[in-house]
Scaffold this active site. Structure first.
Site, PDB file in Angstrom:
ATOM      1  N   GLY A 217       0.762  -1.387  -0.029  1.00 46.86           N
ATOM      2  CA  GLY A 217      -0.097  -0.103   0.082  1.00 46.86           C
ATOM      3  C   GLY A 217       0.909   1.107   0.124  1.00 46.86           C
ATOM      4  O   GLY A 217       2.129   1.101  -0.438  1.00 46.86           O
ATOM      5  N   ASN A 218       0.325   2.189   0.463  1.00 48.81           N
ATOM      6  CA  ASN A 218       1.078   3.619   0.390  1.00 48.81           C
ATOM      7  C   ASN A 218       0.502   4.324   1.584  1.00 48.81           C
ATOM      8  O   ASN A 218      -0.600   4.109   2.235  1.00 48.81           O
ATOM      9  CB  ASN A 218       1.320   4.308  -0.814  1.00 48.81           C
ATOM     10  CG  ASN A 218      -0.012   4.686  -1.696  1.00 48.81           C
ATOM     11  OD1 ASN A 218      -0.847   5.715  -0.803  1.00 48.81           O
ATOM     12  ND2 ASN A 218      -0.256   4.215  -2.681  1.00 48.81           N
ATOM     13  N   ARG A 219       0.793   5.440   1.692  1.00 46.28           N
ATOM     14  CA  ARG A 219       0.629   6.293   2.916  1.00 46.28           C
ATOM     15  C   ARG A 219      -0.519   7.395   2.849  1.00 46.28           C
ATOM     16  O   ARG A 219      -0.818   8.232   3.582  1.00 46.28           O
ATOM     17  CB  ARG A 219       1.569   7.248   3.552  1.00 46.28           C
ATOM     18  CG  ARG A 219       2.747   6.121   4.063  1.00 46.28           C
ATOM     19  CD  ARG A 219       4.039   7.140   4.570  1.00 46.28           C
ATOM     20  NE  ARG A 219       5.086   6.364   4.853  1.00 46.28           N
ATOM     21  CZ  ARG A 219       5.344   5.777   6.107  1.00 46.28           C
ATOM     22  NH1 ARG A 219       4.302   5.744   7.133  1.00 46.28           N
ATOM     23  NH2 ARG A 219       6.338   4.812   6.218  1.00 46.28           N
TER      24      ARG A 219
END
Ligand code: C5P
Length: 418
Positions: A217-219
């Protein structure tokens, strides 16, 4: 982390008359008055006699910093209702009891609130709240219909959910004050080029599954995309958001399509792009996904390393933009560590955006997890650097530009026709 409310459009500097009538939900209007005040509105609270049994003028004076009005038959009251009604940018009655709806429907002027309503020409928002059996009564329904259809008032709610003394979870609850704030924001927004325009926003991160429990995923928090969606709705647009996983509160007035992976997002965007006039690509899409489809069982620790090969995901924006209707507007984002404007302009050309919102990836108060952002709005011809602003305010600035682009297209079309 969230930013506290601060004065911002469309509430900032506007005059709102907040009528509170005598129902148990009156306590929720304290929060409503407080939020509107913090957003910069001048809130004049008018309490009915029955409301004073539930809440006190002092409480509202404490949160609004302004005198609360209760009495028509005082020297001050008689003059003030005319002024209040004339100067109001919006009138909101929350909660609106069955008795109040009856008096409003009849055009009575038997207290300060109903009298103010007769003087006002600004938009009126009524938020009914009462026992579910009372709300279901045909006369209450007829009064509500009359307020809506004949008098042009907007009715919001009631919500369905637990009631103070309800038979069940029937409709009767006051709509959540934060949602009332949003609807007032919509009423305070002048109709502009986005009014009635179908608009799509991609938002949030994507997740690329490795197995049933693990993902890449990412932030991204989804805050920017949701702020854009809600601000566009306030301006009258018909908004759909396709959103990766986020725990941000859902934007008011907007259809939210939830999904996980980039390929799911690509499918949802492709299905809608032909029907929208504005597409804003605010999602942080994973550029790569694991080459293998996710396993159906959780991968066990087996003493060996785990090497994962990645393949490229589709570029959702670049693929979708050619499908946007003629005269449509496409907006992209560019998170950059260096040469912000040059890279943004390269992206603008390569993907077909009309506007790119460039922001630094490595700066405090900007980017993914911050409630604020410092962006530069990049078009083919210019680059406008904005100061660090709450993302909600950045959304307004972006939409100002989108409206400018829509207007320019409309002018170009009419010039070509004549
Ligand atoms: O090339 P880059 O990822 O920096 O481009 C960012 C812009 O492109 C954003 O507007 C983002 O939403 C969009 N994008 C996309 N699909 C991808 C990658 C980026 O729509 N696979």
């Amino acid at each position: 982390m969230s930013t506290p409310d601060s004065p911002r459009p469309p509430w900032d500097g506007r005059r709102i008359v907040l009528g509170v009538t005598g129902g148990i939900a009156a306590y929720k209007s304290i929060h409503l008055a407080r939020r509107l005040t913090r957003l910069g509105a001048e809130v004049d609270v008018v309490l009915t006699r029955a409301a004073e049994r539930f809440v006190t003028p002092l409480t509202f004076e404490g949160v609004t910093g302004r005198a609360v009005l209760t009495d028509l038959f005082s020297v001050e009251g008689a003059a003030r209702h005319i002024l209040l009604g004339r100067e109001a940018d919006a009138v909101c009655v929350a909660p609106a009891t069955a008795d109040f709806l009856a008096r409003a429907a009849q055009g009575r002027a038997d207290d300060l609130l109903t009298t103010t309503l007769l003087v006002a020409r600004a938009p009126v928002l009524l938020c009914p709240a009462m026992n579910d059996r009372m709300w279901a009564h045909p006369q209450v329904q007829a009064n509500a219909d009359h307020c809506r259809a004949a008098l042009g008032y907007e009715l919001l709610g009631p919500d369905t959910g637990p009631l103070a003394v309800g038979e069940a979870d029937g409709p009767g609850r006051l709509v959540e004050p934060d949602v009332v704030v949003d609807h007032l924001g919509r009423l305070l927004s002048p109709a502009g080029p986005l009014d009635g325009v179908p608009l799509l926003v991609t938002s949030g991160p994507t997740r690329e599954a490795l197995d049933p429990v693990r993902y890449l995923g990412n932030r991204s928090s989804g805050r920017m995309g949701f702020a854009l969606a809600e601000a566009a709705w306030r301006r009258g647009a018909r908004v759909t958001v396709v959103s990766g996983p986020t725990n941000r509160p859902e934007p008011t007035g907007v259809e939210v399509v939830r999904l996980e992976s980039a390929r799911e997002m690509a499918r949802e965007v492709e299905a809608r792009i032909g029907q929208v006039r504005v597409a804003i690509f605010a999602a942080a899409v994973a550029d790569y996904r694991p080459a293998l489809e996710p396993t159906s069982n959780k991968r066990k620790r087996d003493g060996n390393d785990w090497t994962v090969e990645f393949v490229q995901n589709p570029d959702i924006a670049a693929t979708a933009i050619p499908g946007l209707a003629d005269g449509g507007v496409a907006v992209g984002f560019a998170l950059e560590t260096e040469d912000l404007v040059d890279h943004a302009r390269e992206k603008l050309r390569r993907k077909g955006f009309d506007l790119v919102v460039a922001n630094p990836a490595n700066e405090e108060g900007a980017g993914f997890e911050a409630p604020t952002n410092r962006v530069t709005l990049v078009t083919e011809g210019e680059a406008e650097a904005l100061p660090t602003l709450p993302k909600e305010e950045v959304a307004e600035r972006i939409l100002d530009r989108v409206e400018g682009l829509l207007e320019a297209r409309a002018h170009a079309d009419s010039a070509a026709d004549s």
